[in-house]
Design a protein around this motif. Structure first.
Motif, short mmCIF file in Angstrom:
data_model
loop_
_atom_site.label_atom_id
_atom_site.label_comp_id
_atom_site.label_asym_id
_atom_site.label_seq_id
_atom_site.Cartn_x
_atom_site.Cartn_y
_atom_site.Cartn_z
N VAL A 89 -0.15 -10.05 6.12
CA VAL A 89 -0.67 -8.81 6.12
C VAL A 89 0.22 -7.86 6.16
O VAL A 89 -0.06 -6.55 5.63
N VAL A 90 1.45 -7.95 6.78
CA VAL A 90 2.43 -6.69 6.81
C VAL A 90 2.99 -6.44 5.37
O VAL A 90 3.66 -5.25 5.08
N GLU A 91 2.60 -7.19 4.71
CA GLU A 91 3.00 -6.86 3.08
C GLU A 91 2.06 -5.93 2.39
O GLU A 91 2.36 -5.50 1.27
N MET A 92 1.00 -5.34 2.68
CA MET A 92 0.34 -4.61 2.28
C MET A 92 0.62 -3.41 1.94
O MET A 92 1.59 -2.79 2.54
N GLU A 93 0.23 -2.85 0.80
CA GLU A 93 1.02 -1.63 0.01
C GLU A 93 0.62 -0.58 0.97
O GLU A 93 1.32 0.59 0.51
N THR A 94 -0.62 -0.57 1.55
CA THR A 94 -0.88 0.77 2.26
C THR A 94 -0.11 1.06 3.75
O THR A 94 -0.76 1.88 4.41
N ILE A 95 0.75 0.20 3.92
CA ILE A 95 1.23 0.19 5.33
C ILE A 95 2.76 0.89 4.93
O ILE A 95 3.51 0.82 4.30
#
Length: 388
Positions: A89-95
């Motif tokens: 989940v930490v790979e999400m572009e929105t972070i």
């Protein structure tokens, strides 16, 4: 700051996680919660998600997945489960920034994934640097990722270095409260209870870190973390006991000057600084008043009584996978102490035995660290059974 920073909080239901949400609650225009994760506390995770409306949540314990998913259907929040999901989940572009507040070794792999995805890191999980500091720092450099320390001591060092990055450090001095058993001898420590060890005089923290603080292992882990965060040699790191926890740490430069960062013991301040850097956001935190603390005292740590601190210095000096062995064994013995299966002083003895028994690898890969962690835990479990 113009656009709000989008934050993923790994371990949002723990002490650091909940305090991070307090900071974000006070600065709703500066930060946006993008991801929340928890291991077992489904009820609090649901409560947090309903308030902060993140893009996604992850519950580590898959048994709670349906409960969390059903509770968040009205909010249209993505729900995932399992350890692999936390790392993914930490790979999400929105972070924009990942605050790692997971307990112990569990923070390593998600932090690796976050760095490889180019996310800035606010690090409240010292074990990540203890276990694989050399690999983490190299990965961060390779991916142009900054690691902002959240531990109060490392935040203090970082704050002292702002504006001084071009000036070489002569040494740093990490302060330690001394924990609930400061000044006690080994005879006293033979019979201390879990309840006594969980009563920290200055800080409110989770059970594991509170026991580490009582045994001075927490300070030992911070010594190892400091080496990698600030590119230091072992001999450049000192520890001093400061019972009032007002001076959070110091830096000494080559001209002999010392810079210190002071403040009341409140983890929200280093959390906020890590998230907002390079800006300092206004806060309503209680202010320090010198007149309330007319005497600030300092003393040498007792490494003979609290042997964990010496074990950590020894592991750091040895290098390789020794700090990884130290950390894994410590996690097992602390859990056993909390179950009242081993005594307070036995923890150091067991860690020392595990360090002697586990295979030493001078130049470990990430796979070596993962294998070392598993093997050190097995060895320590075997030692605990043997000593019963």
């Amino acid at each position: 700051m113009t656009e709000p920073k989008r934050v993923a909080i790994l371990g949002s239901t723990g002490s650091i996680g909940t305090q991070t949400l307090e900071v974000i609650r006070q600065h709703a225009s500066d930060f946006q919660v993008e991801v929340l994760t928890a291991q077992n506390n489904a009820d609090l995770l649901i409560e947090q998600a309903l308030e902060f409306n993140p893009n996604a949540v992850v519950i580590g314990n898959e048994q709670h997945y349906l409960k969390v998913k059903e509770a968040l259907i009205p909010k249209d929040i993505k729900v995932f489960a399992g350890q692999k999901a936390i790392a993914q989940v930490v790979e999400m572009e929105t972070i924009d920034v990942v605050l790692t507040a997971l307990v112990g070794y569990s923070g390593l792999i998600p932090t690796v994934h976050a760095i490889k995805s180019g996310k800035q890191i606010a690090l409240a999980n010292k074990e990540t640097m203890v276990v694989a500091g050399e690999i983490i720092t190299a990965l961060a450099k390779e991916n142009a990722v900054n690691i902002y320390p959240v531990d109060s001591e490392h935040s203090a060092i970082f704050q002292c270095l702002v504006g001084e990055f071009h000036n070489p450090i002569e040494k740093i001095i990490l302060t330690a409260s001394g924990g609930p058993f400061r000044g006690k001898d080994r005879e006293f420590l033979k019979s201390v209870t879990k309840a006594q060890a969980l009563k920290h005089p200055n800080w409110e923290m989770g059970a594991k870190i509170t026991i580490d603080s009582a045994s001075l292992m927490n300070k030992g882990l911070e010594v190892i973390e400091a080496k990698w965060l600030f590119g230091l040699k072992t001999e450049q790191i000192d520890v001093i006991v400061h019972p009032q926890s007002i001076v959070h740490s110091l830096v000494q430069f080559e001209d002999g000057s010392l810079k210190a960062q002071l403040g009341l013991p409140d983890m929200r301040l280093p959390i906020q600084f890590a998230l907002s850097y390079p800006d300092r956001l206004k806060s309503d935190f209680e202010r320090f008043d010198f007149l309330n603390y007319p005497n600030l005292t300092f003393e040498q740590p007792d490494k003979n009584t609290f042997q964990n601190l010496q074990l950590a210095f020894d592991a750091l000096a040895k290098g390789g996978n020794a700090p990884c062995i130290l950390n894994a064994s410590n996690e097992i013995v602390v859990a056993a102490f909390l179950r009242e299966e081993v005594g307070f002083l036995e923890m150091s003895d067991l860690i020392g035995e595990a360090l002697a028994k586990a295979e030493f690898i001078a130049h470990p890969t990430l796979d070596d660290y993962i294998a070392t962690d598993l093997r050190a835990r097995e060895i320590t479990q075997e030692l605990i059974k043997k000593n019963k």
